[in-house]
Design an enzyme around this catalytic site. Structure first.
Site, PDB file in Angstrom:
ATOM      1  N   CYS A  79       0.833  -1.207   0.000  1.00  0.00           N
ATOM      2  CA  CYS A  79       0.000   0.000   0.000  1.00  0.00           C
ATOM      3  C   CYS A  79       0.864   1.252   0.000  1.00  0.00           C
ATOM      4  O   CYS A  79       1.323   1.696   1.063  1.00  0.00           O
ATOM      5  CB  CYS A  79      -0.927  -0.015   1.219  1.00  0.00           C
ATOM      6  SG  CYS A  79      -1.963   1.452   1.320  1.00  0.00           S
ATOM      7  N   CYS A  94      -0.546   4.153   2.033  1.00  0.00           N
ATOM      8  CA  CYS A  94      -0.352   4.073   3.485  1.00  0.00           C
ATOM      9  C   CYS A  94       1.105   4.365   3.852  1.00  0.00           C
ATOM     10  O   CYS A  94       1.377   5.085   4.806  1.00  0.00           O
ATOM     11  CB  CYS A  94      -0.691   2.671   4.009  1.00  0.00           C
ATOM     12  SG  CYS A  94      -2.132   1.908   3.283  1.00  0.00           S
ATOM     13  N   ASP A  95       2.041   3.786   3.116  1.00  0.00           N
ATOM     14  CA  ASP A  95       3.436   3.785   3.566  1.00  0.00           C
ATOM     15  C   ASP A  95       4.372   4.692   2.768  1.00  0.00           C
ATOM     16  O   ASP A  95       5.522   4.897   3.173  1.00  0.00           O
ATOM     17  CB  ASP A  95       3.996   2.340   3.506  1.00  0.00           C
ATOM     18  CG  ASP A  95       3.197   1.406   4.395  1.00  0.00           C
ATOM     19  OD1 ASP A  95       2.625   1.893   5.386  1.00  0.00           O
ATOM     20  OD2 ASP A  95       3.143   0.196   4.102  1.00  0.00           O
TER      21      ASP A  95
END
Ligand SMILES: Cc1cc2nc3c(=O)[nH]c(=O)nc-3n(C[C@H](O)[C@H](O)[C@H](O)COP(=O)(O)OP(=O)(O)OC[C@H]3O[C@@H](n4cnc5c(N)ncnc54)[C@H](O)[C@@H]3O)c2cc1C
Length: 319
Positions: A127, A130-131
């Protein structure tokens, strides 16, 4: 079940039709949209919309019409209820339902190379949204060549010093407009015909080993992060002995989105369909709810006919 765009649209239609509607979601409502930075191809948002924003709007709309949204609730089993309908068993409760719309979506496929599982959360990710910000000014690699790989690679290019893309073919599968943007991005580099062999490091990712499939030469790319976009698997393990699934685990339906079992309908990415997009999940969510409503109307009508035949008085509608 499932509060992605498919499930939430089904909830909007069902609750607006005044059916008692419960939505069971193992995370928070939104599904994959929650981890999609920007959505540019959903109608009604000419400037694009963040995945989070679109999730919130759909959620509000479902709740507004009366849907009972229960988040952080995992569905673990479906059982036929004695006397008709289904029992939806979650990790917290059992919900009795006369009809169920299944919309569990898909999750990222693991490549299964050495180092992938060991370094999950320590440089291995599925992801970028997200990261990605964790990799500011670092080198990262994206594995894959489809829409997700290219779009998420573009997102990473905002933070990372260099985004390497390793793809096992010599051309991308992503939409042409995404390809054009990616090729014009100065800090994106493409490694064609590459097959990842291992993720290496001591306590966190330090490099990726890959093979050139044309001349079988071995290469090592020093990177801090590896983002896998190598396909998806449907979240249908709990449905294995419940409804018919295809060879890849996707739910088989007819054109009315009816599964192999009465009262169970399916929509969205987990259904054996042709495209995996929000607009499609939304369309299927609407159809699944309308078909579920028709199914319940038919059950009520049959129950009334049977009651009239037996007693001369109609049975009250079940609601
Ligand atoms: C990186 C990425 C970017 C994308 N970008 C776009 C884009 O720009 N435009 C576009 O149209 N499409 C895009 N897509 C595709 C789009 O996100 C999907 O087609 C869409 O989200 C499918 O909706 P769905 O409701 O079927 O499933 P999902 O969105 O996957 O929702 C399923 C929900 O079910 C829940 N669930 C699963 N199992 C259980 C269980 N056992 N119990 C309870 N809940 C459960 C999940 O937590 C999830 O919230 C993208 C996909 C990815 C991976």
């Amino acid at each position: 079940m499932g509060a992605g765009p498919g499930g939430m649209t089904a909830a909007i239609y069902a609750s607006r039709a005044r059916l008692t509607t419960v939505v069971l979601e193992r995370n928070t409502a939104g599904g994959i949209m929650n981890v999609t930075e920007r959505i540019e191809n959903y109608p009604g948002f000419p400037q694009g919309v963040t995945g989070f924003e679109l999730s919130e709007l759909m959620k509000q709309q479902a709740i507004e019409f009366g849907a009972d949204l229960r988040e952080i609730t995992s569905v673990v089993a479906l059982e036929q209820r004695p006397g008709g309908g289904w029992l939806v068993v979650t990790d917290e409760e059992t919900v009795a339902a006369r009809a169920v719309v299944l919309s569990p979506g898909v999750e990222a496929r693991r490549l299964g190379v050495p180092g992938e599982a060991e370094f999950m959360g320590h440089g291995v990710s599925y992801c970028a949204t997200c990261d990605g910000p964790l990799y500011r000014d670092k080198e990262v690699v994206v594995i894959g060549g489809g829409d997700s790989a290219v779009e998420e690679g573009m997102f990473l290019a905002r933070f990372a010093s260099t985004v390497h893309v390793i793809h096992r073919r010599d051309e991308l599968r992503a939409a042409k407009i995404a390809q054009e943007r990616a090729f014009a991005q100065p800090n994106m580099h493409f490694h064609w015909n590459g097959q990842v062999r291992a993720i290496v490091g001591e306590t966190k990712v330090e490099a990726v080993d890959y093979e050139d499939l044309l001349d079988h030469s071995q290469h090592t790319l020093p990177v801090a992060g590896v983002f896998f976009y190598v396909g998806q698997l449907p979240n249908t393990d709990f449905l294995q002995d419940v409804v018919a699934l295809d060879d890849n685990g996707y739910i088989v339906t007819d054109e009315h989105l009816r599964t192999s079992r009465p009262g169970l309908f399916a929509c969205g990415d987990a259904r054996a369909g042709l495209i995996k997009q929000i607009a499609n999940a939304v369309g299927e969510g609407a159809l699944a709810a309308i078909e579920a409503e028709k199914y319940l109307d038919t059950l009520d009508f049959e129950a009334q006919q049977a009651s009239v035949a037996a007693t001369g008085t109609p049975e009250p509608a079940a609601g």
